[in-house]
Design a protein around this motif. Sequence first.
Motif, PDB file in Angstrom:
ATOM      1  N   TRP A 166      43.574  32.549-187.729  1.00  8.05           N
ATOM      2  CA  TRP A 166      43.821  33.172-186.318  1.00  8.05           C
ATOM      3  C   TRP A 166      44.164  32.013-185.183  1.00  8.05           C
ATOM      4  O   TRP A 166      44.595  32.595-184.360  1.00  8.05           O
ATOM      5  N   THR A 167      43.567  30.804-185.470  1.00  7.06           N
ATOM      6  CA  THR A 167      43.757  29.868-184.362  1.00  7.06           C
ATOM      7  C   THR A 167      45.236  29.368-184.247  1.00  7.06           C
ATOM      8  O   THR A 167      45.883  29.134-183.180  1.00  7.06           O
TER       9      THR A 167
ATOM     10  N   PRO B 116      29.394  50.245-185.656  1.00  3.35           N
ATOM     11  CA  PRO B 116      30.627  51.067-185.196  1.00  3.35           C
ATOM     12  C   PRO B 116      31.785  50.167-184.696  1.00  3.35           C
ATOM     13  O   PRO B 116      32.871  50.268-184.708  1.00  3.35           O
ATOM     14  N   GLU B 117      31.520  48.943-183.769  1.00  3.00           N
ATOM     15  CA  GLU B 117      32.326  48.237-183.158  1.00  3.00           C
ATOM     16  C   GLU B 117      33.093  47.237-184.484  1.00  3.00           C
ATOM     17  O   GLU B 117      34.333  47.278-184.228  1.00  3.00           O
ATOM     18  N   GLU B 118      32.363  46.771-185.169  1.00  7.82           N
ATOM     19  CA  GLU B 118      32.800  45.893-186.537  1.00  7.82           C
ATOM     20  C   GLU B 118      33.879  46.952-187.015  1.00  7.82           C
ATOM     21  O   GLU B 118      34.715  46.425-187.729  1.00  7.82           O
ATOM     22  N   TYR B 119      33.386  48.128-187.535  1.00  6.48           N
ATOM     23  CA  TYR B 119      34.242  49.160-188.454  1.00  6.48           C
ATOM     24  C   TYR B 119      35.628  49.444-187.574  1.00  6.48           C
ATOM     25  O   TYR B 119      36.338  49.251-188.453  1.00  6.48           O
ATOM     26  N   LYS B 120      35.433  49.599-186.422  1.00  5.06           N
ATOM     27  CA  LYS B 120      36.663  49.516-185.659  1.00  5.06           C
ATOM     28  C   LYS B 120      37.465  48.590-185.932  1.00  5.06           C
ATOM     29  O   LYS B 120      39.102  48.506-186.220  1.00  5.06           O
ATOM     30  N   ARG B 121      37.172  47.462-185.677  1.00  7.28           N
ATOM     31  CA  ARG B 121      38.027  46.223-185.737  1.00  7.28           C
ATOM     32  C   ARG B 121      38.663  45.957-187.219  1.00  7.28           C
ATOM     33  O   ARG B 121      39.605  45.340-187.476  1.00  7.28           O
ATOM     34  N   LEU B 122      37.418  46.477-188.141  1.00  7.12           N
ATOM     35  CA  LEU B 122      37.935  46.327-189.687  1.00  7.12           C
ATOM     36  C   LEU B 122      39.223  47.147-189.711  1.00  7.12           C
ATOM     37  O   LEU B 122      40.328  46.851-190.553  1.00  7.12           O
TER      38      LEU B 122
ATOM     39  N   ARG C 167      49.347  33.496-197.143  1.00 10.73           N
ATOM     40  CA  ARG C 167      47.975  34.088-196.878  1.00 10.73           C
ATOM     41  C   ARG C 167      47.358  33.671-195.422  1.00 10.73           C
ATOM     42  O   ARG C 167      46.821  34.508-194.837  1.00 10.73           O
ATOM     43  N   TRP C 168      47.562  32.568-195.141  1.00 12.05           N
ATOM     44  CA  TRP C 168      46.875  32.035-193.826  1.00 12.05           C
ATOM     45  C   TRP C 168      47.813  32.870-192.708  1.00 12.05           C
ATOM     46  O   TRP C 168      47.076  33.117-191.659  1.00 12.05           O
ATOM     47  N   TRP C 169      48.908  33.392-192.885  1.00 10.58           N
ATOM     48  CA  TRP C 169      49.532  34.095-191.510  1.00 10.58           C
ATOM     49  C   TRP C 169      48.989  35.312-191.754  1.00 10.58           C
ATOM     50  O   TRP C 169      48.910  35.747-190.673  1.00 10.58           O
ATOM     51  N   GLY C 170      49.159  36.051-192.962  1.00 12.91           N
ATOM     52  CA  GLY C 170      48.783  37.531-192.814  1.00 12.91           C
ATOM     53  C   GLY C 170      47.270  37.671-192.274  1.00 12.91           C
ATOM     54  O   GLY C 170      47.045  38.598-191.583  1.00 12.91           O
ATOM     55  N   GLU C 171      46.159  36.930-193.021  1.00 11.33           N
ATOM     56  CA  GLU C 171      45.136  36.898-192.487  1.00 11.33           C
ATOM     57  C   GLU C 171      44.877  36.671-191.219  1.00 11.33           C
ATOM     58  O   GLU C 171      44.123  37.135-190.435  1.00 11.33           O
ATOM     59  N   GLY C 172      45.478  35.556-190.840  1.00 17.12           N
ATOM     60  CA  GLY C 172      45.357  34.958-189.495  1.00 17.12           C
ATOM     61  C   GLY C 172      45.976  36.238-188.440  1.00 17.12           C
ATOM     62  O   GLY C 172      45.195  36.228-187.256  1.00 17.12           O
ATOM     63  N   LEU C 173      46.967  36.751-188.604  1.00 14.07           N
ATOM     64  CA  LEU C 173      47.374  37.747-187.837  1.00 14.07           C
ATOM     65  C   LEU C 173      46.548  38.914-187.738  1.00 14.07           C
ATOM     66  O   LEU C 173      46.478  39.384-186.594  1.00 14.07           O
ATOM     67  N   ALA C 174      45.953  39.188-188.731  1.00  9.91           N
ATOM     68  CA  ALA C 174      45.136  40.561-188.909  1.00  9.91           C
ATOM     69  C   ALA C 174      43.892  40.188-188.161  1.00  9.91           C
ATOM     70  O   ALA C 174      43.269  40.889-187.084  1.00  9.91           O
ATOM     71  N   VAL C 175      43.142  38.982-188.193  1.00  5.11           N
ATOM     72  CA  VAL C 175      41.845  38.633-187.543  1.00  5.11           C
ATOM     73  C   VAL C 175      42.272  38.544-186.140  1.00  5.11           C
ATOM     74  O   VAL C 175      41.702  38.897-185.178  1.00  5.11           O
ATOM     75  N   TYR C 176      43.400  37.990-185.684  1.00  4.30           N
ATOM     76  CA  TYR C 176      43.832  37.785-184.248  1.00  4.30           C
ATOM     77  C   TYR C 176      44.078  39.119-183.650  1.00  4.30           C
ATOM     78  O   TYR C 176      43.659  39.298-182.543  1.00  4.30           O
TER      79      TYR C 176
END
Length: 241
Positions: A189-190, A110-116, A138-147
């Motif tokens: 994300w870093t 449930p926690e990972e599903y929410k974060r997804l 791509r690094w910006w978009g995925e980094g932003l979403a992961v962060y």
Amino acid sequence: MIESYLWFNEENIKVGFTEKDRKFVKETSIALKGAIKFFSKYFLLEKSFPVVIAILAPNRKEYDRLVKELLRVGIETPSNPGRIAQPQRTDLVLLAPSAYSKDSIYEYSPEEYKRLIFHEVVHMFEEYLSPNIEASPRWWGEGLAVYLSEQWKHEDDVRTPALEGIRNNNIPKIEEIQKDVELCYQYGWTVVKYIESTYGRKMILNIVKNCADGDVFKIIGETVGNFERRWKEYLLNEEEI
């Protein structure tokens, strides 16, 4: 087609589902509402975010069909078992958690599903606010979403490789990250964390809203070389990432 789905409607969201996935509708809708509220505040939205439509695909075959026919996103078939969510504009196709054991590499949490869901809503906000989402690195978009989804705090597949790279002083260049999909998730994300820590949230908003040509560093006012050096120094000197 989507007409065959059952629908849950509330405020600014719609969730399509099949009967066997009814049990996931509530948490999906709660996560979507929470994400929209949070990111509307984070990105200083002056008006309501458009209605978000999410569909819980009951299996991999249906997931692929919806991504191709509804979202008009090119996808290999059958798609990679690691793919469980695809946004496009304000539409979102999710592989229903009931299908994870058979059709994905993930176990349902449930926690990972929410974060997804928070991760995917970040992509929606970026596309909504960007002057040219196709140019966004791509690094910006995925980094932003992961962060912003805080996956980097909790999920080993994006956190551990970066920590090991920092520990071994083996941090890739921005150019290398951009060329490798996995590195975009593991290190993007870093970069975003460094930008927010160093330049503030206003810089994050400035990049999202004004970077029309994909040159993030021009917006920041740094050369790639100077930025990389300071970013790596930040990572190596931070007591806790």
